[in-house]
Design a protein around this motif. Structure first.
Motif, PDB file in Angstrom:
ATOM      1  N   VAL A  91      -4.620 -19.519  17.080  1.00  0.00           N
ATOM      2  CA  VAL A  91      -3.654 -19.453  15.989  1.00  0.00           C
ATOM      3  C   VAL A  91      -4.374 -18.967  14.731  1.00  0.00           C
ATOM      4  CG1 VAL A  91      -2.153 -20.814  14.477  1.00  0.00           C
ATOM      5  CG2 VAL A  91      -2.168 -21.241  16.940  1.00  0.00           C
ATOM      6  N   PRO A  92      -3.857 -17.935  14.056  1.00  0.00           N
ATOM      7  CA  PRO A  92      -4.538 -17.434  12.856  1.00  0.00           C
ATOM      8  C   PRO A  92      -4.429 -18.429  11.704  1.00  0.00           C
ATOM      9  CG  PRO A  92      -2.430 -16.340  13.148  1.00  0.00           C
ATOM     10  CD  PRO A  92      -2.648 -17.171  14.380  1.00  0.00           C
ATOM     11  N   ALA A  93      -5.284 -18.231  10.714  1.00  0.00           N
ATOM     12  CA  ALA A  93      -5.234 -19.075   9.517  1.00  0.00           C
ATOM     13  C   ALA A  93      -3.988 -18.732   8.711  1.00  0.00           C
ATOM     14  CB  ALA A  93      -6.484 -18.858   8.666  1.00  0.00           C
ATOM     15  N   PRO A  94      -3.254 -19.724   8.201  1.00  0.00           N
ATOM     16  CA  PRO A  94      -2.074 -19.421   7.382  1.00  0.00           C
ATOM     17  C   PRO A  94      -2.390 -18.545   6.183  1.00  0.00           C
ATOM     18  CG  PRO A  94      -2.104 -21.742   7.997  1.00  0.00           C
ATOM     19  CD  PRO A  94      -3.415 -21.168   8.432  1.00  0.00           C
ATOM     20  N   SER A  95      -3.612 -18.664   5.626  1.00  0.00           N
ATOM     21  CA  SER A  95      -3.964 -17.872   4.454  1.00  0.00           C
ATOM     22  C   SER A  95      -4.074 -16.390   4.762  1.00  0.00           C
ATOM     23  CB  SER A  95      -5.290 -18.376   3.859  1.00  0.00           C
ATOM     24  OG  SER A  95      -6.341 -18.202   4.785  1.00  0.00           O
ATOM     25  N   SER A  96      -4.121 -16.021   6.050  1.00  0.00           N
ATOM     26  CA  SER A  96      -4.126 -14.606   6.391  1.00  0.00           C
ATOM     27  C   SER A  96      -2.778 -13.963   6.070  1.00  0.00           C
ATOM     28  CB  SER A  96      -4.456 -14.413   7.874  1.00  0.00           C
ATOM     29  OG  SER A  96      -3.443 -14.991   8.697  1.00  0.00           O
ATOM     30  N   LEU A  97      -1.722 -14.783   5.974  1.00  0.00           N
ATOM     31  CA  LEU A  97      -0.396 -14.300   5.597  1.00  0.00           C
ATOM     32  C   LEU A  97      -0.032 -14.672   4.162  1.00  0.00           C
ATOM     33  CD1 LEU A  97       1.590 -15.155   8.854  1.00  0.00           C
ATOM     34  CD2 LEU A  97       0.634 -12.965   8.195  1.00  0.00           C
ATOM     35  N   VAL A  98      -0.508 -15.835   3.716  1.00  0.00           N
ATOM     36  CA  VAL A  98      -0.243 -16.312   2.353  1.00  0.00           C
ATOM     37  C   VAL A  98      -1.592 -16.600   1.712  1.00  0.00           C
ATOM     38  CG1 VAL A  98       0.966 -18.008   0.928  1.00  0.00           C
ATOM     39  CG2 VAL A  98       1.922 -17.349   3.142  1.00  0.00           C
ATOM     40  N   PRO A  99      -2.181 -15.621   1.012  1.00  0.00           N
ATOM     41  CA  PRO A  99      -3.577 -15.746   0.547  1.00  0.00           C
ATOM     42  C   PRO A  99      -3.843 -16.911  -0.383  1.00  0.00           C
ATOM     43  CG  PRO A  99      -2.811 -13.466   0.432  1.00  0.00           C
ATOM     44  CD  PRO A  99      -1.614 -14.300   0.737  1.00  0.00           C
ATOM     45  N   ASP A 100      -2.813 -17.425  -1.098  1.00  0.00           N
ATOM     46  CA  ASP A 100      -3.109 -18.487  -2.065  1.00  0.00           C
ATOM     47  C   ASP A 100      -3.212 -19.869  -1.425  1.00  0.00           C
ATOM     48  OD1 ASP A 100      -0.465 -18.667  -1.397  1.00  0.00           O
ATOM     49  OD2 ASP A 100       0.273 -18.962  -3.436  1.00  0.00           O
ATOM     50  N   LEU A 101      -3.091 -19.964  -0.102  1.00  0.00           N
ATOM     51  CA  LEU A 101      -3.282 -21.254   0.563  1.00  0.00           C
ATOM     52  C   LEU A 101      -4.774 -21.566   0.644  1.00  0.00           C
ATOM     53  CD1 LEU A 101      -0.685 -20.970   3.473  1.00  0.00           C
ATOM     54  CD2 LEU A 101      -0.461 -22.259   1.356  1.00  0.00           C
ATOM     55  N   GLY A 102      -5.123 -22.837   0.474  1.00  0.00           N
ATOM     56  CA  GLY A 102      -6.520 -23.230   0.446  1.00  0.00           C
ATOM     57  C   GLY A 102      -7.146 -23.320   1.831  1.00  0.00           C
ATOM     58  N   ALA A 103      -8.499 -23.359   1.824  1.00  0.00           N
ATOM     59  CA  ALA A 103      -9.231 -23.433   3.091  1.00  0.00           C
ATOM     60  C   ALA A 103      -8.959 -24.745   3.821  1.00  0.00           C
ATOM     61  CB  ALA A 103     -10.729 -23.281   2.828  1.00  0.00           C
ATOM     62  N   ASP A 104      -8.724 -25.838   3.061  1.00  0.00           N
ATOM     63  CA  ASP A 104      -8.477 -27.114   3.727  1.00  0.00           C
ATOM     64  C   ASP A 104      -7.159 -27.086   4.504  1.00  0.00           C
ATOM     65  OD1 ASP A 104      -6.990 -26.894   1.451  1.00  0.00           O
ATOM     66  OD2 ASP A 104      -7.513 -28.857   0.630  1.00  0.00           O
ATOM     67  N   ILE A 105      -6.167 -26.317   4.001  1.00  0.00           N
ATOM     68  CA  ILE A 105      -4.905 -26.178   4.728  1.00  0.00           C
ATOM     69  C   ILE A 105      -5.126 -25.366   6.004  1.00  0.00           C
ATOM     70  CG2 ILE A 105      -2.570 -25.230   4.614  1.00  0.00           C
ATOM     71  CD1 ILE A 105      -2.557 -25.839   1.640  1.00  0.00           C
ATOM     72  N   ASP A 106      -5.901 -24.274   5.882  1.00  0.00           N
ATOM     73  CA  ASP A 106      -6.236 -23.487   7.081  1.00  0.00           C
ATOM     74  C   ASP A 106      -6.899 -24.370   8.133  1.00  0.00           C
ATOM     75  OD1 ASP A 106      -5.238 -21.179   6.035  1.00  0.00           O
ATOM     76  OD2 ASP A 106      -7.167 -20.365   5.403  1.00  0.00           O
ATOM     77  N   GLU A 107      -7.837 -25.200   7.697  1.00  0.00           N
ATOM     78  CA  GLU A 107      -8.580 -26.038   8.638  1.00  0.00           C
ATOM     79  C   GLU A 107      -7.674 -27.045   9.330  1.00  0.00           C
ATOM     80  OE1 GLU A 107     -11.626 -27.638   6.183  1.00  0.00           O
ATOM     81  OE2 GLU A 107     -12.930 -25.898   6.362  1.00  0.00           O
ATOM     82  N   LEU A 108      -6.735 -27.630   8.562  1.00  0.00           N
ATOM     83  CA  LEU A 108      -5.823 -28.605   9.160  1.00  0.00           C
ATOM     84  C   LEU A 108      -4.952 -27.954  10.226  1.00  0.00           C
ATOM     85  CD1 LEU A 108      -4.479 -31.379   9.291  1.00  0.00           C
ATOM     86  CD2 LEU A 108      -2.989 -30.672   7.404  1.00  0.00           C
ATOM     87  N   VAL A 109      -4.379 -26.771   9.912  1.00  0.00           N
ATOM     88  CA  VAL A 109      -3.511 -26.087  10.875  1.00  0.00           C
ATOM     89  C   VAL A 109      -4.298 -25.703  12.121  1.00  0.00           C
ATOM     90  CG1 VAL A 109      -2.155 -24.001  11.286  1.00  0.00           C
ATOM     91  CG2 VAL A 109      -1.885 -25.255   9.143  1.00  0.00           C
ATOM     92  N   ARG A 110      -5.477 -25.121  11.942  1.00  0.00           N
ATOM     93  CA  ARG A 110      -6.247 -24.655  13.096  1.00  0.00           C
ATOM     94  C   ARG A 110      -6.841 -25.816  13.882  1.00  0.00           C
ATOM     95  NH1 ARG A 110      -9.735 -19.439  11.596  1.00  0.00           N
ATOM     96  NH2 ARG A 110      -9.723 -19.335  13.885  1.00  0.00           N
ATOM     97  N   TRP A 111      -7.089 -26.928  13.205  1.00  0.00           N
ATOM     98  CA  TRP A 111      -7.538 -28.132  13.915  1.00  0.00           C
ATOM     99  C   TRP A 111      -6.440 -28.618  14.862  1.00  0.00           C
ATOM    100  CZ3 TRP A 111      -7.757 -33.633  11.455  1.00  0.00           C
ATOM    101  CH2 TRP A 111      -8.370 -34.512  12.334  1.00  0.00           C
ATOM    102  N   CYS A 112      -5.223 -28.726  14.320  1.00  0.00           N
ATOM    103  CA  CYS A 112      -4.113 -29.175  15.168  1.00  0.00           C
ATOM    104  C   CYS A 112      -3.806 -28.168  16.279  1.00  0.00           C
ATOM    105  CB  CYS A 112      -2.862 -29.398  14.317  1.00  0.00           C
ATOM    106  SG  CYS A 112      -2.964 -30.788  13.177  1.00  0.00           S
ATOM    107  N   CYS A 113      -4.036 -26.867  16.025  1.00  0.00           N
ATOM    108  CA  CYS A 113      -3.654 -25.815  16.972  1.00  0.00           C
ATOM    109  C   CYS A 113      -4.824 -25.318  17.806  1.00  0.00           C
ATOM    110  CB  CYS A 113      -3.023 -24.643  16.217  1.00  0.00           C
ATOM    111  SG  CYS A 113      -1.447 -25.050  15.441  1.00  0.00           S
ATOM    112  N   SER A 114      -5.878 -26.089  17.903  1.00  0.00           N
ATOM    113  CA  SER A 114      -6.984 -25.685  18.768  1.00  0.00           C
ATOM    114  C   SER A 114      -6.491 -25.533  20.204  1.00  0.00           C
ATOM    115  CB  SER A 114      -8.106 -26.729  18.718  1.00  0.00           C
ATOM    116  OG  SER A 114      -8.616 -26.860  17.421  1.00  0.00           O
ATOM    117  N   ARG A 115      -6.992 -24.494  20.891  1.00  0.00           N
ATOM    118  CA  ARG A 115      -6.539 -24.278  22.272  1.00  0.00           C
ATOM    119  C   ARG A 115      -6.978 -25.418  23.190  1.00  0.00           C
ATOM    120  NH1 ARG A 115      -7.924 -18.862  24.982  1.00  0.00           N
ATOM    121  NH2 ARG A 115      -9.719 -18.849  23.595  1.00  0.00           N
TER     122      ARG A 115
END
Length: 643
Positions: free
Chosen positions: A233-257
């Motif tokens: 799953v890509p990082a949300p900030s790749s679509l919405v650049p103003d999202l922080g790195a901690d949000i990216d980490e939370l999403v990708r943590w939950c969406c780990s394969r």
């Protein structure tokens, strides 16, 4: 056109307790109705399984599982299930009624949510999931359609129809019953689900709330499933650049394969989300437990003296210095005498000055409280306070209170709404103040809305002081398209002559008439129906003989709901052409007998030169035209042959 009968459940009472009032929604497994619990006098949502599924034991078992799963949780972020029963052989559930919308509807309206909105909804969803996981229950069908946003601000997870008790891993042969866009890789590839599968679905849902789209796109469900199984799953900030790195980490943590790389359950993810919402603080450590994610740690390293300690040091130093100076100067008796006289002189002056100031202040106080500003009081704010308490507060300020009534949008009926003069105004003690008791929103006249176009109705609603809600549905009623059929209040009931100001008004609008497809080919009929928003289901088509419509062409439309709404499924009644019958073999019979036999079979008869009657009894029929055994439609003329 054939019409479906009115829903027989409307007005029916289940188990002499639950009165079915109106439809709320239709799902693949059940219909949801608004109802009344006449025993406890409250509105409820009643979920009734489709009758044709009630005969399937597996569907019935899943339906009952929903009741057990949700009823056992009792969590504020999970839709409460009050009761379960069977009426006329069909199972039903009784749940709390939550007027509002689903997260899916909010996403359709707003497309992308703000970070605060996404986190508020996400925190509520994780809290509900955490309760389920701690009870050993996996939801297995988490998606925006199953997240309910009530009008009063509550956020709840519903539809535990696929939920199942779990120990470590739960395998299911129906892994793809959930929506494909939210299925975890292990559900797609192995049919295995546990608490971490719910966290994967949550991560996809959080990604969608933050970015306005799902991470994986495809024209076919299997294309999306393949990406879940083989792509990160890509990082949300790749679509919405103003999202922080901690949000990216939370999403990708939950969406780990890999499930082992995700949070172990919803409580762990909830703790991290709350940590992100609170922001970075001194001494806080922000570390994602999954491998590959890390945070920063900040620890205080400077010791700072408190204000009290600093003041103590300063004052102590001054006392020390003063004491040293005083010992050094006053060393002889003359100096001490001079100092004593000087002190007495200063003391007398201070006493005289104190008396003058006291007398002056006394006079000032008398003027202040008697004639000056001190004789006035400021009227306090009492809006929303119990009426008796508000009245007592005003009377304690020596004000004369008169109670009146007024309408209010913000204050509940019966409570204090306002004062006249308004709060904050300074008035003399003993002044009269009017205390207004709220009667709730003002009742305004409801304009005529039925028959107006949608735009004109919205303008009339807002012009009359009400709030337009939504077009709830479009019905095929045979009237003019885009005209109002019914206007409803916030609980789905028809409006009366008056309605509270700013009250929500929803509309049901005409979709016009169902297209006439008689004589069309099946493809042409399907195109005509789909053009007005109806869905043709060929599996429900029927056929019938028709004397005038050629074989394969449409006789009419079959409907299965009443009323028929945009988006409903319909079918076609197709022609088999005219019904054909075999011409009886009448050779060897006399004319009279042959004519009687043919007419009895539904054919017309031409006897030729030999009339029926006495002469007909003397002549034997050799054959017919058309010949015996040929297929002809009823009423075809058959000629008798004698040679």
């Amino acid at each position: 056109m054939n019409s479906a009968p009115t829903d027989p459940l409307i007005g029916h009472t289940l188990d002499e307790r639950y009165v079915v009032r109106s439809r709320i929604a239709r799902g693949g497994m059940a219909m949801v109705y608004l109802g009344n619990d006449i025993r406890l006098e409250r509105r409820v949502a009643i979920k009734i399984m489709h009758p044709h599924l009630a005969e399937d034991e597996s569907f019935t078992r899943r339906f009952e599982q929903e009741a057990r799963s949700a009823a056992g949780l009792g969590h504020p972020n999970v839709v409460n299930v009050f009761d379960q029963g069977v009426d006329r052989g069909v199972p039903y559930l009784v749940m709390e009624y939550l007027p509002g919308i689903t997260l899916r509807e909010l996403l359709k309206q707003q497309k992308r949510l703000t970070t605060d909105q996404a986190f508020e909804i996400g925190e509520a969803v994780l809290a509900g999931l955490a309760a389920a996981h701690s009870a050993g229950i996996v939801h297995r069908d988490l998606k925006p359609e199953n997240v309910l946003l009530a009008d009063d601000g509550r956020i709840k997870i519903g539809d535990f129809g696929l939920a199942r008790a779990v120990s470590a891993n739960t395998a299911t042969g129906q892994a793809l019953l959930g929506t494909i866009a939210y299925l975890s890789p292990e559900l797609v590839t192995r049919g295995i689900a546990d608490a971490r599968s719910d966290l994967y679905a949550f991560g996809i849902m959080l990604f969608e709330m933050l970015t306005g789209q799902q991470p994986f796109q495809g024209e076919q469900p299997m294309q999306i499933a393949y990406q879940h199984a083989h792509s990160e799953v890509p990082a949300p900030s790749s679509l919405v650049p103003d999202l922080g790195a901690d949000i990216d980490e939370l999403v990708r943590w939950c969406c780990s394969r890999e499930p082992d790389a995700r949070p172990r359950d919803a409580s762990e993810a909830l703790e991290q989300l709350r940590h992100i919402r609170s922001g970075a603080t001194l001494g806080a450590t922000r570390v994602f437990p999954a491998a590959g994610f890390s945070g920063e740690s900040v620890t205080p390293s400077t010791t700072i003296l408190t204000d009290l300690e600093q003041r103590s040091l300063v004052s102590g130093g001054l006392v020390q210095a003063a004491a040293t100076k005083h010992s050094a100067t006053e060393t002889d008796s003359v100096s001490r005498a001079r100092a004593t006289g000087s002190r007495r002189t200063r003391r007398g002056r201070w006493i005289a000055l104190t008396v003058v100031v006291f007398l002056s202040l006394s006079g000032l106080a008398g003027w202040w409280w008697g004639q000056g500003p001190g004789s006035q009081v400021s009227i306090p704010e009492v809006a929303g306070v119990e009426l008796a308490s508000a009245q007592l507060t005003l009377e304690e300020l020596a004000l004369v209170v008169t109670v009146t009534e007024c309408s209010s949008l913000e204050v509940e009926p019966g409570l204090a709404a306002s004062t006249e003069p308004a709060a904050g105004t300074r008035v003399n003690r003993g002044s009269e103040v009017q205390l207004c008791r709220s009667t709730g929103p003002e009742l305004l006249a409801v304009p005529t809305l039925v028959g107006l176009s949608t735009d004109d109705a919205i303008a009339a609603i807002e012009g009359a002081g009400f709030t337009f809600g939504a077009v709830l549905e479009q019905r095929f009623d045979g009237g003019s398209a885009d005209t109002v059929i019914v206007a409803l209040n916030e609980v789905g009931e028809g409006l009366g002559p008056t309605y509270p100001e700013r009250g929500r008004v929803d509309l049901i609008v005409s979709a016009g008439a169902i297209p006439v497809v008689t004589g069309m080919s099946e493809d042409a009929a399907a195109t005509a129906l789909e053009a007005v928003g109806l869905i043709l289901d060929p599996t429900l088509n029927t056929d019938a003989y028709d004397e005038t419509i050629p074989e394969g062409q449409a006789i009419g439309v079959l409907v299965f709901t009443d009323p028929v709404r945009v988006g409903d499924s319909v079918a076609l009644n197709l022609s088999r052409g005219p019904q054909l019958f075999a011409i009886p073999d009448v050779s060897g019979l006399n004319v009279n007998e042959a004519a009687q036999t043919l007419r009895a079979a539904g054919f017309a008869v031409s006897t030729g030169i030999v009339p029926e009657g006495p002469a007909g009894a003397l002549f034997e029929v050799k054959s017919t035209s058309p010949a015996a055994g040929e297929m002809r439609k009823a009423g075809t003329e058959v000629a008798l042959r004698y040679i």
